[in-house]
Design an enzyme around this catalytic site. Structure first.
Site, mmCIF file in Angstrom:
data_model
loop_
_atom_site.group_PDB
_atom_site.id
_atom_site.type_symbol
_atom_site.label_atom_id
_atom_site.label_comp_id
_atom_site.label_asym_id
_atom_site.label_seq_id
_atom_site.Cartn_x
_atom_site.Cartn_y
_atom_site.Cartn_z
ATOM 1 N N SER A 60 2.254 3.359 -2.164
ATOM 2 C CA SER A 60 3.176 2.736 -1.227
ATOM 3 C C SER A 60 4.598 2.938 -1.729
ATOM 4 O O SER A 60 4.821 3.210 -2.921
ATOM 5 C CB SER A 60 2.887 1.230 -1.108
ATOM 6 O OG SER A 60 3.911 0.557 -0.422
ATOM 7 N N TYR A 65 1.353 -7.039 -4.871
ATOM 8 C CA TYR A 65 1.121 -5.810 -4.107
ATOM 9 C C TYR A 65 1.847 -4.626 -4.744
ATOM 10 O O TYR A 65 1.272 -3.548 -4.944
ATOM 11 C CB TYR A 65 1.599 -6.015 -2.668
ATOM 12 C CG TYR A 65 1.362 -4.812 -1.775
ATOM 13 C CD1 TYR A 65 0.109 -4.565 -1.231
ATOM 14 C CD2 TYR A 65 2.400 -3.939 -1.458
ATOM 15 C CE1 TYR A 65 -0.110 -3.477 -0.399
ATOM 16 C CE2 TYR A 65 2.193 -2.841 -0.639
ATOM 17 C CZ TYR A 65 0.943 -2.621 -0.112
ATOM 18 O OH TYR A 65 0.730 -1.534 0.697
#
Length: 608
Positions: free
Chosen positions: A478, A491
């Site tokens: 990501s 995350y």
């Protein structure tokens, strides 16, 4: 014949003709009289099945094809023969003039008549076997004796001659660069035209060192190949070049049109042949299929599974009287590369995973759609078949479950084969400050986002390494991997770990021809926002934030299909790290140019 995909087979159940290479087929040898020579012919499989003739190149003997032959022999009558002067075939006397393409055509027709007198044969050639194959597929006297031709790493000398003439006649900078580039790659051709020296080298030090050189350059096991006849084979084979190359390049035939369907398999890393040689091939071949494979020259030894897969599919489709599965309507690198390959995608039930499965399906790949939601995985597999996948299967697995992933890897190898591409895409979202994030929250996000990737890499990388035929692993990270945020500590940590894991694996697996790519999307319109957990808030506030995030992502409206396209390109190009969205690319660049500014942005509250 058992299908033990865990070793080195494809386990293909889609009717492509690929076998397992278990070594269970015994060759039956016979002698066939050629044009003034005696040819050693080996046959595998049932003689009532369609006949596939595998023709070797220089300086090889028929044994270069043994692994491919074994993979094809469960569905075809497979024939190998030593070209005159090679292996256990006799050499012409005198050597000069004895290797002309006209005489090689006579030899081929003699073999075809002996092994398949009533049916045309499917011809496959590698290197000089392919050069001969082009001759056989374009001269009138072989019409009706050949059903299809698969060419690997060997051009038609006539087409090559016209290719050179066109560039000399119209020497644009681009064409001159192509001409000079191929000229440099053809250095060995000039060497083989020198008198006596090639024979002395091959019968001396070069012949002794060749197996080691080949193993080092192409990572080829020396088991059963090359054979002890190599020095004499190579010395005799120099006349293949001397008898044919100069004459044909100087005066190429004007009628060298293929009278059979042709499948062209091009290794993209071939040190001897430029891909540009085949740019104008469509004008010579009315029915042409193109395939590319990311490896060097000796693909019958380095990629027997994929070669057998493509040969089997091409032969079967033509035997059944239906068109072979073509590259897409708009031919491109993806269709040429991935047709028939096995691609496994986790998190394939929706979003980026589903779009990725569809992108590979459009390129003709076989798909394994993995998701913890059985219904979603089944729907992805069903749609993938409709889009273009020759076969697609659904598997229900939670990637965080180590034992379940081990069972998936075992089942995949046994029933479908070793994957050529694995996309570790499954992931979950978690937002909230570090102090509000519980130990259970940390465990869950790391179990899925990090350990799920670790399980996929560990299990399938081991299969790829053991198979020894390369592959590619894609891990979905990501933009959060390199863009710190006060709202995404767990995350971002999981995705940063995936990014570093990918970089480490890329270094470790490179010697095995296995690529590793980390894909780093930014804000993409998927359903992850509807399932993201927000730590430290009430249920009502959690619902409000999810709805708010979904609206923002919807307004941004960056489609998962664009991420899937980036994943396909990453495999094609063997890219290391791929930021996908503009914000991801911007964060990556800012982190390199001004890390302090990136840290400043991390202090801002997200718009939730």
């Amino acid at each position: 014949m058992s299908r033990d995909g865990a070793g080195d087979g494809t386990g293909n159940e889609s009717g492509s003709g690929s076998g397992t290479g278990s070594g269970s087929w015994a060759a039956r040898e016979r002698r066939v009289a050629g044009d003034g020579v005696e040819l050693c012919v080996a046959e595998y499989g049932d003689t009532s099945l369609p006949t596939v003739v595998l023709l070797h190149g220089y300086p090889d003997s028929k044994e270069v094809w043994s692994q491919v032959a074994d993979r094809l022999a469960d569905r075809f009558h497979v024939v190998l023969y030593d070209v005159r002067g090679h292996g256990r075939s006799t050499a012409p006397k005198p050597l000069r003039g004895g290797f002309r393409l006209e005489k090689l055509t006579d030899d081929f027709l003699a073999v075809a008549d002996a092994v398949s007198p009533d049916r045309p044969v499917h011809l496959v050639g590698h290197d000089w076997g392919s050069v001969q194959g082009w001759e056989f597929a374009t001269v009138g006297r072989t019409e009706g004796r050949i059903a299809t031709f698969t060419s690997i790493s060997g051009p038609s000398l006539d087409h090559f001659g016209h290719w050179i003439k066109q560039r000399v006649a119209r020497p644009t900078p681009r064409r001159l660069a192509q001409l000079l580039g191929q000229g440099a790659k053809s250095w060995y051709v000039y060497a083989l035209h020198t008198p006596v020296l090639p024979e002395l080298a091959w019968r001396g030090v070069l012949g002794r060192q060749w197996p080691k050189l080949l193993a080092r350059a192409e990572k080829i096991s020396s088991a059963g190949y090359p054979t002890a006849s190599l020095p004499e084979d190579a010395a005799h084979g120099a006349w293949l070049y001397r008898d044919n190359v100069r004459d044909r390049l100087r005066a190429p035939r004007a009628d060298a049109y293929a009278h059979v369907p042709v499948q062209l398999i091009t290794p993209t890393g071939d040190p001897f042949l430029s891909e540009k040689l085949y740019d104008e091939l469509d004008q010579w071949v009315p029915d042409l299929r193109r395939r590319t494979i990311p490896t060097k020259h000796w693909v019958p030894r380095t990629r027997p599974d994929q070669i057998a897969q493509w040969i089997g599919e091409f032969v079967t489709s033509n035997e059944e009287g239906r068109p072979a599965r073509k590259t897409p309507e708009k031919p491109g690198p993806a269709g040429e590369r991935f047709a028939g390959q096995l691609v496994l995608v986790t998190g394939a039930g929706s979003g980026i995973g589903r779009a990725t499965a569809f992108a590979f399906a459009e390129a003709g790949a076989r798909i394994i759609a993995v998701d913890r939601d059985a219904e979603s995985a089944a729907r992805t597999a069903e749609l993938a078949r409709l889009i273009g996948a020759p076969s697609a299967w659904a598997e229900t697995v939670d990637v965080s479950d180590e034992q379940a992933m081990e069972k998936l890897a075992e089942k995949t190898a046994t029933e479908y084969g070793v994957p050529d591409v694995v996309v570790n895409n499954a992931g979950i979202g978690l937002a909230g400050s570090f102090l509000d994030t519980t130990t259970e929250d940390w465990k869950r996000v790391l179990d899925v986002n990090l350990w799920g990737v670790i399980h996929g890499c560990r299990l399938f990388a081991r299969q790829m390494v053991d198979r020894g035929q390369g592959g590619h692993i894609v891990n979905t990270a990501s933009a959060a991997a390199f863009q710190p945020s006060r709202a995404l500590p767990a995350y971002s940590t999981s995705k940063a770990a995936v990014l570093m894991l990918s970089e480490c694996l890329r270094a470790e697996l490179a010697p095995h021809d296995i690529g590793v790519s980390a894909i780093c999307p930014g804000i993409v319109n998927t359903n992850i926002t509807s399932t993201t957990r927000f730590a430290g808030v009430t249920d009502a506030e959690q619902d409000r934030r999810r709805a708010r995030s979904s609206r923002l992502y919807g307004l941004r409206n960056y489609p998962p299909e664009k991420v899937a396209e980036a994943i396909v390109r990453a495999v094609l190009r063997n890219s290391a790290v791929v930021p996908v969205t503009p914000e991801a690319r911007g964060a990556r660049l800012l982190g390199r140019l001004s890390p302090r500014a990136l840290r400043g942005l991390a202090r801002l509250d997200p718009p939730l």
